[in-house]
Design a protein around this motif. Structure first.
Motif, PDB file in Angstrom:
ATOM      1  N   TRP A   1       0.833  -1.200   0.000  1.00 19.63           N
ATOM      2  CA  TRP A   1       0.000   0.000   0.000  1.00 19.63           C
ATOM      3  C   TRP A   1       0.870   1.254   0.000  1.00 19.63           C
ATOM      4  CZ3 TRP A   1      -4.984   0.860  -0.884  1.00 19.63           C
ATOM      5  CH2 TRP A   1      -5.534   2.101  -0.527  1.00 19.63           C
ATOM      6  N   MET A   2       1.875   1.237   0.859  1.00 20.91           N
ATOM      7  CA  MET A   2       2.758   2.400   0.966  1.00 20.91           C
ATOM      8  C   MET A   2       3.471   2.657  -0.361  1.00 20.91           C
ATOM      9  SD  MET A   2       2.478   3.830   3.756  1.00 20.91           S
ATOM     10  CE  MET A   2       1.864   3.583   5.385  1.00 20.91           C
ATOM     11  N   LEU A   3       3.840   1.587  -1.020  1.00 22.83           N
ATOM     12  CA  LEU A   3       4.520   1.742  -2.303  1.00 22.83           C
ATOM     13  C   LEU A   3       3.542   2.241  -3.369  1.00 22.83           C
ATOM     14  CD1 LEU A   3       7.258   1.307  -3.610  1.00 22.83           C
ATOM     15  CD2 LEU A   3       6.544  -0.989  -4.240  1.00 22.83           C
ATOM     16  N   ARG A   4       2.385   1.597  -3.435  1.00 19.72           N
ATOM     17  CA  ARG A   4       1.404   1.958  -4.481  1.00 19.72           C
ATOM     18  C   ARG A   4       0.851   3.361  -4.298  1.00 19.72           C
ATOM     19  NH1 ARG A   4      -1.209  -2.859  -3.588  1.00 19.72           N
ATOM     20  NH2 ARG A   4      -3.117  -1.884  -2.816  1.00 19.72           N
ATOM     21  N   ARG A   5       0.449   3.666  -3.080  1.00 14.51           N
ATOM     22  CA  ARG A   5      -0.278   4.930  -2.871  1.00 14.51           C
ATOM     23  C   ARG A   5       0.641   6.080  -2.477  1.00 14.51           C
ATOM     24  NH1 ARG A   5      -5.896   4.520  -4.423  1.00 14.51           N
ATOM     25  NH2 ARG A   5      -6.174   6.497  -3.344  1.00 14.51           N
ATOM     26  N   HIS A   6       1.797   5.760  -1.880  1.00 11.93           N
ATOM     27  CA  HIS A   6       2.637   6.851  -1.352  1.00 11.93           C
ATOM     28  C   HIS A   6       4.078   6.814  -1.863  1.00 11.93           C
ATOM     29  CE1 HIS A   6      -0.607   8.078   1.281  1.00 11.93           C
ATOM     30  NE2 HIS A   6      -0.795   6.804   1.560  1.00 11.93           N
ATOM     31  N   ASP A   7       4.343   5.875  -2.770  1.00  8.86           N
ATOM     32  CA  ASP A   7       5.686   5.763  -3.337  1.00  8.86           C
ATOM     33  C   ASP A   7       6.753   5.678  -2.218  1.00  8.86           C
ATOM     34  OD1 ASP A   7       7.461   5.605  -5.414  1.00  8.86           O
ATOM     35  OD2 ASP A   7       7.769   7.790  -5.529  1.00  8.86           O
ATOM     36  N   PHE A   8       6.377   4.987  -1.165  1.00 10.65           N
ATOM     37  CA  PHE A   8       7.232   4.891   0.029  1.00 10.65           C
ATOM     38  C   PHE A   8       7.668   3.423   0.169  1.00 10.65           C
ATOM     39  CE2 PHE A   8       7.007   5.179   4.993  1.00 10.65           C
ATOM     40  CZ  PHE A   8       8.383   5.352   5.071  1.00 10.65           C
ATOM     41  N   VAL A   9       8.969   3.211   0.056  1.00  9.18           N
ATOM     42  CA  VAL A   9       9.483   1.841   0.157  1.00  9.18           C
ATOM     43  C   VAL A   9       9.687   1.515   1.633  1.00  9.18           C
ATOM     44  CG1 VAL A   9      11.353   0.269  -0.488  1.00  9.18           C
ATOM     45  CG2 VAL A   9      10.640   2.090  -2.071  1.00  9.18           C
ATOM     46  N   VAL A  10       8.889   0.581   2.114  1.00 13.28           N
ATOM     47  CA  VAL A  10       8.958   0.207   3.531  1.00 13.28           C
ATOM     48  C   VAL A  10       9.446  -1.229   3.635  1.00 13.28           C
ATOM     49  CG1 VAL A  10       7.567  -0.181   5.623  1.00 13.28           C
ATOM     50  CG2 VAL A  10       7.065   1.781   4.157  1.00 13.28           C
ATOM     51  N   ASP A  11      10.445  -1.456   4.460  1.00 15.49           N
ATOM     52  CA  ASP A  11      10.898  -2.817   4.706  1.00 15.49           C
ATOM     53  C   ASP A  11       9.964  -3.428   5.756  1.00 15.49           C
ATOM     54  OD1 ASP A  11      13.646  -4.549   4.417  1.00 15.49           O
ATOM     55  OD2 ASP A  11      12.630  -4.834   6.362  1.00 15.49           O
ATOM     56  N   PRO A  12       9.549  -4.691   5.545  1.00 15.56           N
ATOM     57  CA  PRO A  12       8.614  -5.291   6.521  1.00 15.56           C
ATOM     58  C   PRO A  12       9.115  -5.227   7.961  1.00 15.56           C
ATOM     59  CG  PRO A  12       8.877  -6.720   4.603  1.00 15.56           C
ATOM     60  CD  PRO A  12       9.830  -5.585   4.411  1.00 15.56           C
TER      61      PRO A  12
ATOM     62  N   LYS B   1      -1.023  17.018  -2.522  1.00 14.59           N
ATOM     63  CA  LYS B   1      -0.149  15.848  -2.443  1.00 14.59           C
ATOM     64  C   LYS B   1       0.397  15.710  -1.032  1.00 14.59           C
ATOM     65  CE  LYS B   1       4.169  13.983  -4.359  1.00 14.59           C
ATOM     66  NZ  LYS B   1       3.883  12.640  -3.890  1.00 14.59           N
ATOM     67  N   HIS B   2       0.224  14.512  -0.497  1.00 11.90           N
ATOM     68  CA  HIS B   2       0.778  14.233   0.827  1.00 11.90           C
ATOM     69  C   HIS B   2       2.239  13.794   0.689  1.00 11.90           C
ATOM     70  CE1 HIS B   2       1.348  12.460   4.788  1.00 11.90           C
ATOM     71  NE2 HIS B   2       1.708  11.337   4.199  1.00 11.90           N
ATOM     72  N   TYR B   3       3.104  14.377   1.455  1.00 10.60           N
ATOM     73  CA  TYR B   3       4.515  13.969   1.471  1.00 10.60           C
ATOM     74  C   TYR B   3       4.769  13.149   2.726  1.00 10.60           C
ATOM     75  CZ  TYR B   3       5.128  17.134  -2.391  1.00 10.60           C
ATOM     76  OH  TYR B   3       5.002  17.731  -3.614  1.00 10.60           O
ATOM     77  N   VAL B   4       5.338  11.982   2.534  1.00 12.98           N
ATOM     78  CA  VAL B   4       5.661  11.114   3.675  1.00 12.98           C
ATOM     79  C   VAL B   4       6.870  11.713   4.383  1.00 12.98           C
ATOM     80  CG1 VAL B   4       6.402   8.789   4.330  1.00 12.98           C
ATOM     81  CG2 VAL B   4       4.828   9.099   2.402  1.00 12.98           C
ATOM     82  N   THR B   5       6.702  12.021   5.661  1.00  8.76           N
ATOM     83  CA  THR B   5       7.787  12.680   6.401  1.00  8.76           C
ATOM     84  C   THR B   5       9.091  11.882   6.306  1.00  8.76           C
ATOM     85  OG1 THR B   5       6.092  13.429   7.938  1.00  8.76           O
ATOM     86  CG2 THR B   5       8.360  13.686   8.653  1.00  8.76           C
ATOM     87  N   ALA B   6       8.981  10.575   6.536  1.00  2.84           N
ATOM     88  CA  ALA B   6      10.183   9.747   6.601  1.00  2.84           C
ATOM     89  C   ALA B   6      10.858   9.590   5.233  1.00  2.84           C
ATOM     90  CB  ALA B   6       9.835   8.380   7.175  1.00  2.84           C
ATOM     91  N   LYS B   7      10.224  10.093   4.198  1.00 10.85           N
ATOM     92  CA  LYS B   7      10.803   9.974   2.854  1.00 10.85           C
ATOM     93  C   LYS B   7      11.604  11.212   2.462  1.00 10.85           C
ATOM     94  CE  LYS B   7       8.849   9.311  -1.111  1.00 10.85           C
ATOM     95  NZ  LYS B   7       7.755   9.299  -2.097  1.00 10.85           N
ATOM     96  N   LEU B   8      11.566  12.229   3.323  1.00 11.78           N
ATOM     97  CA  LEU B   8      12.153  13.513   2.919  1.00 11.78           C
ATOM     98  C   LEU B   8      13.670  13.437   2.758  1.00 11.78           C
ATOM     99  CD1 LEU B   8      10.007  15.923   5.134  1.00 11.78           C
ATOM    100  CD2 LEU B   8       9.846  15.621   2.668  1.00 11.78           C
ATOM    101  N   SER B   9      14.326  12.702   3.661  1.00  7.62           N
ATOM    102  CA  SER B   9      15.775  12.498   3.534  1.00  7.62           C
ATOM    103  C   SER B   9      16.168  11.364   4.479  1.00  7.62           C
ATOM    104  CB  SER B   9      16.555  13.765   3.909  1.00  7.62           C
ATOM    105  OG  SER B   9      16.537  13.946   5.321  1.00  7.62           O
ATOM    106  N   PRO B  10      17.304  10.714   4.243  1.00  5.74           N
ATOM    107  CA  PRO B  10      17.745   9.636   5.156  1.00  5.74           C
ATOM    108  C   PRO B  10      17.940  10.162   6.581  1.00  5.74           C
ATOM    109  CG  PRO B  10      19.044   9.635   3.129  1.00  5.74           C
ATOM    110  CD  PRO B  10      18.179  10.856   3.074  1.00  5.74           C
ATOM    111  N   GLU B  11      18.412  11.396   6.702  1.00  6.25           N
ATOM    112  CA  GLU B  11      18.647  11.960   8.044  1.00  6.25           C
ATOM    113  C   GLU B  11      17.319  12.136   8.784  1.00  6.25           C
ATOM    114  OE1 GLU B  11      19.837  13.393   5.185  1.00  6.25           O
ATOM    115  OE2 GLU B  11      21.848  12.528   5.427  1.00  6.25           O
ATOM    116  N   ILE B  12      16.319  12.600   8.052  1.00  7.57           N
ATOM    117  CA  ILE B  12      14.995  12.781   8.686  1.00  7.57           C
ATOM    118  C   ILE B  12      14.406  11.412   9.032  1.00  7.57           C
ATOM    119  CG2 ILE B  12      12.613  13.594   8.277  1.00  7.57           C
ATOM    120  CD1 ILE B  12      13.898  15.920   6.624  1.00  7.57           C
TER     121      ILE B  12
END
Ligand SMILES: Cc1ncc(COP(=O)(O)O)c(C=O)c1O
Length: 391
Positions: free
Chosen positions: A78-89, A214-225
């Motif tokens: 879901w995160m990948l499809r809807r938010h382009d957010f790659v989440v490791d299980p 457009k919603h921006y995923v906070t954790a996607k903003l940068s590796p440091e964030i």
């Protein structure tokens, strides 16, 4: 499959907080009141969720839940499809609802007396959780510019101190429905990084974003964030599954994850059986339903905006970029707030949330839940028109 959001489903006597506690909380009868308060929807979820529940009931055994692969996979997909957010299980941790989820984060990453920064007015459970955990609530009051909430960056520096440990961010924002821009999010997160403030991002409304935003995923903003962020997401608002009390903490930093997990273990937290199953069914099969829901909510919100501003001179409805929680400013109405509440609640018999519960800046507002059949919105406007016709 028919998806009919217009259909009125009688929720009375179904152990619904929204309907069956009208009497105890508002002294209003559920036979005549319009419940436009707590944030759940008067809609059935995607059919796949109810199919899953039927098959679980047919199987009939409700032992402990185990093997969460389908659940975490559904979230990752879901995160990948809807938010382009790659989440490791491995980043996903089940939590018993998002409020409990960030309360555990407060407990794990701060101590009594430490400051927790919020942007008020904000979802009332933010302040409640901070205070109940005996942390110091630091409210940075949002400012309204061009009819939308904006963060007051200028006053932030003077609000926080070296004991401010956590920023509790509501993204998208409830109330007001603001979808923060990438630039705003980056600025506020960098502010936190500079001061070693943990970012706790409640993104429960992330799927309920209207066209053009457009919603921006906070954790996607940068590796440091990402390294300094605990994100919370759930299917509960998106698919109307709040009663399952199920959400996910998503934490990519292994040290944060370990410390967070320790807090959950200390409280003996483990997953419910039906919450993860319902979540997976909704994520895997609910996309069409959601894509039909969003324009329906948008139309309801436009109807309410037009109606309230027409029948209550001076009232101003914030245009929602997200969420189904309409936020109405009554400061331009020529009546004291007490009288406005009297007319809305006691006379029109509409149960809504008082803005004062959302903290600083909310005093002159009321929040109306518009996730209901459109007929209920029409009825609400009709009633308000009667009660405010003298203005
Ligand atoms: C921003 C926000 N976070 C959390 C919640 C509640 O989440 P839960 O029921 O999973 O604790 C709500 C409900 O309205 C909300 O608006």
């Amino acid at each position: 499959m028919t998806i009919d959001f217009d259909r009125v489903i009688d929720r009375r006597n179904s152990h619904s907080l929204k309907w069956d506690e009208l009497e105890s909380r508002y002294s209003l009868s559920c036979d005549e009141a319009l419940p436009m308060w707590v944030a759940d929807m008067d809609f059935r979820p995607p059919e796949a969720v109810n199919d899953m529940l039927k098959s679980a009931a047919e199987h009939g055994i409700n032992g402990y839940y185990g093997d969460n692969n389908q659940y975490v996979e559904a979230i990752c997909n879901w995160m990948l499809r809807r938010h382009d957010f790659v989440v490791d299980p491995s980043w996903i941790q089940w939590v018993p609802g998002i409020v409990a989820g960030y309360s555990f984060a407060i407990q794990a990453f701060s101590k009594p007396g430490d400051g927790v920064l919020v942007f008020s007015p904000v979802y009332h459970a933010f302040g409640r959780a901070v205070k109940a955990n005996e942390r110091r609530l630091i409210e940075s009051e949002l400012v309204v510019r061009d009819g939308q909430y904006q963060i007051d960056f200028d006053s932030l520096v003077s609000l926080v101190d070296e004991n401010t440990r956590i920023m509790l961010l509501c993204s998208p924002h409830n109330p007001g429905g603001r979808v923060w821009s990438e630039q705003e999010l980056r600025k506020i997160c960098e502010f936190c990084l500079e001061r070693d403030i943990l970012i706790v991002a409640d993104e429960i409304h992330h799927d309920l974003v209207f066209d053009g935003n457009k919603h921006y995923v906070t954790a996607k903003l940068s590796p440091e964030i990402a390294d300094k962020t605990i994100s919370f997401a759930a299917a509960s608002k998106t698919f109307n599954l709040a009663g399952f009390m199920t959400g996910a903490a998503i934490i990519s930093n292994p040290d944060l994850r370990k410390a967070y997990k320790k807090q959950l273990d200390a409280a003996g937290v483990g997953p419910t059986r039906l919450g993860p199953l319902a979540t997976a069914a909704a994520y895997d099969h609910g996309e069409v339903w959601l894509d039909k829901l969003l324009p329906y909510l948008k139309a309801n919100q436009e109807l309410l905006c037009e109606g309230i501003e027409r029948v209550i001179p001076g009232a101003k409805v914030m245009r929602l970029q997200s969420t189904y929680l309409s936020w109405v400013d009554f400061s331009g109405v020529d009546l004291p707030m007490k009288e406005i509440i009297e007319r809305v609640e006691r006379k029109a018999k509409i149960a809504c949330n008082y803005g004062s519960a959302f903290g600083k800046g909310g005093e002159n507002y009321l929040r109306f839940n518009i996730a209901c059949p459109t007929s209920l919105i029409h009825e609400a406007i009709k009633r308000l028109e009667v009660e405010f016709q003298d203005l």
